[in-house]
Write a protein that holds these residues in place. Structure first.
Motif, PDB file in Angstrom:
ATOM      1  N   LEU A  38      55.715  37.450  47.187  1.00  0.00           N
ATOM      2  CA  LEU A  38      54.976  37.111  45.986  1.00  0.00           C
ATOM      3  C   LEU A  38      55.630  37.765  44.776  1.00  0.00           C
ATOM      4  N   ILE A  39      55.844  36.981  43.742  1.00  0.00           N
ATOM      5  CA  ILE A  39      56.341  37.505  42.478  1.00  0.00           C
ATOM      6  C   ILE A  39      55.502  36.863  41.375  1.00  0.00           C
ATOM      7  N   LYS A  40      54.895  37.686  40.546  1.00  0.00           N
ATOM      8  CA  LYS A  40      54.024  37.200  39.460  1.00  0.00           C
ATOM      9  C   LYS A  40      54.298  37.993  38.191  1.00  0.00           C
ATOM     10  N   VAL A  64      43.297  38.905  40.431  1.00  0.00           N
ATOM     11  CA  VAL A  64      43.707  39.465  41.721  1.00  0.00           C
ATOM     12  C   VAL A  64      45.080  38.903  42.063  1.00  0.00           C
ATOM     13  N   LEU A  65      46.013  39.786  42.332  1.00  0.00           N
ATOM     14  CA  LEU A  65      47.378  39.387  42.671  1.00  0.00           C
ATOM     15  C   LEU A  65      47.596  39.290  44.170  1.00  0.00           C
ATOM     16  N   HIS A  66      47.047  40.257  44.894  1.00  0.00           N
ATOM     17  CA  HIS A  66      47.260  40.304  46.340  1.00  0.00           C
ATOM     18  C   HIS A  66      46.115  41.061  46.988  1.00  0.00           C
ATOM     19  N   VAL A  76      45.796  44.194  41.318  1.00  0.00           N
ATOM     20  CA  VAL A  76      45.240  43.368  40.241  1.00  0.00           C
ATOM     21  C   VAL A  76      46.010  43.575  38.941  1.00  0.00           C
ATOM     22  N   PHE A  77      45.882  42.586  38.047  1.00  0.00           N
ATOM     23  CA  PHE A  77      46.206  42.769  36.645  1.00  0.00           C
ATOM     24  C   PHE A  77      44.875  42.953  35.939  1.00  0.00           C
ATOM     25  N   PHE A  78      44.802  43.934  35.058  1.00  0.00           N
ATOM     26  CA  PHE A  78      43.611  44.245  34.265  1.00  0.00           C
ATOM     27  C   PHE A  78      44.041  44.048  32.815  1.00  0.00           C
ATOM     28  N   LYS A  79      43.335  43.172  32.089  1.00  0.00           N
ATOM     29  CA  LYS A  79      43.762  42.826  30.725  1.00  0.00           C
ATOM     30  C   LYS A  79      42.631  43.017  29.727  1.00  0.00           C
ATOM     31  N   PHE A 143      48.884  46.749  35.567  1.00  0.00           N
ATOM     32  CA  PHE A 143      48.919  46.462  36.999  1.00  0.00           C
ATOM     33  C   PHE A 143      48.254  47.644  37.685  1.00  0.00           C
ATOM     34  N   ILE A 144      47.293  47.372  38.578  1.00  0.00           N
ATOM     35  CA  ILE A 144      46.602  48.451  39.294  1.00  0.00           C
ATOM     36  C   ILE A 144      46.608  48.142  40.785  1.00  0.00           C
ATOM     37  N   ALA A 145      47.029  49.118  41.582  1.00  0.00           N
ATOM     38  CA  ALA A 145      46.957  49.030  43.040  1.00  0.00           C
ATOM     39  C   ALA A 145      45.846  49.971  43.493  1.00  0.00           C
ATOM     40  N   PHE A 146      44.828  49.409  44.117  1.00  0.00           N
ATOM     41  CA  PHE A 146      43.709  50.196  44.643  1.00  0.00           C
ATOM     42  C   PHE A 146      43.906  50.403  46.138  1.00  0.00           C
TER      43      PHE A 146
END
Length: 159
Positions: A38-40, A64-66, A76-79, A143-146
């Protein structure tokens, strides 16, 4: 070592355990390897932007990205728009973040304000309250990885 060599059944049992462990580990890695890459970017038209938690002011969105937000390891991307104030809050999970666009002023409880510029990495410990404000020029995309399921809890601000 002599004990191991003199008992053939023990040798066979050890080899079976090694085989099974290798097979199980290989199977798990193989399942992950079968997943599509995946590339976004934050500007991709096919991203689905949804609302932030209700305590966040209007204008905040998440894509949600992945992964599954209800499960561990979600990205996720948070904007938020320029000049947007992210109210004090905390998460059950630690956060690993990279600012994709904008300038973000972040303050964690008991620490001084820090400024994230595009490309900056930040780590936020689990359950540590924090707040932020997006700079005046551009929207902020983070970009946030939880590590744990995605959540956010507002802090009660005492005045």
């Amino acid at each position: 070592m002599t004990y191991f060599l003199t008992y053939p059944k023990l040798r066979v049992a050890a080899l079976v355990l090694v085989f099974l462990a290798t097979h199980v580990l290989w199977g798990q890695n193989n399942e992950e390897a079968s997943e599509m890459s995946l590339i976004k970017t934050h500007e991709d038209k096919e991203l689905v932007w949804g609302p932030c938690p209700p305590f966040m002011p209007e204008g905040c969105t998440i894509a949600v990205l992945h992964g599954d937000p209800a499960k561990a390891n979600v990205d996720v991307f948070f904007k938020v728009p320029a000049n947007y104030e992210i109210p004090p809050h905390w998460h059950t999970s630690a956060e690993r973040m990279i600012l994709v666009s904008g300038e973000l002023h972040v303050t964690y409880e008991g620490e001084k304000e820090q400024i994230m510029k595009t490309g900056s990495y930040a780590y936020g410990p689990s359950e540590k309250p924090h707040k932020a404000k997006c700079g005046p020029k551009d929207p902020c995309v983070l970009f946030i990885a939880f590590e744990k399921p995605l959540d956010a809890f507002p802090m009660v601000v005492k005045e």
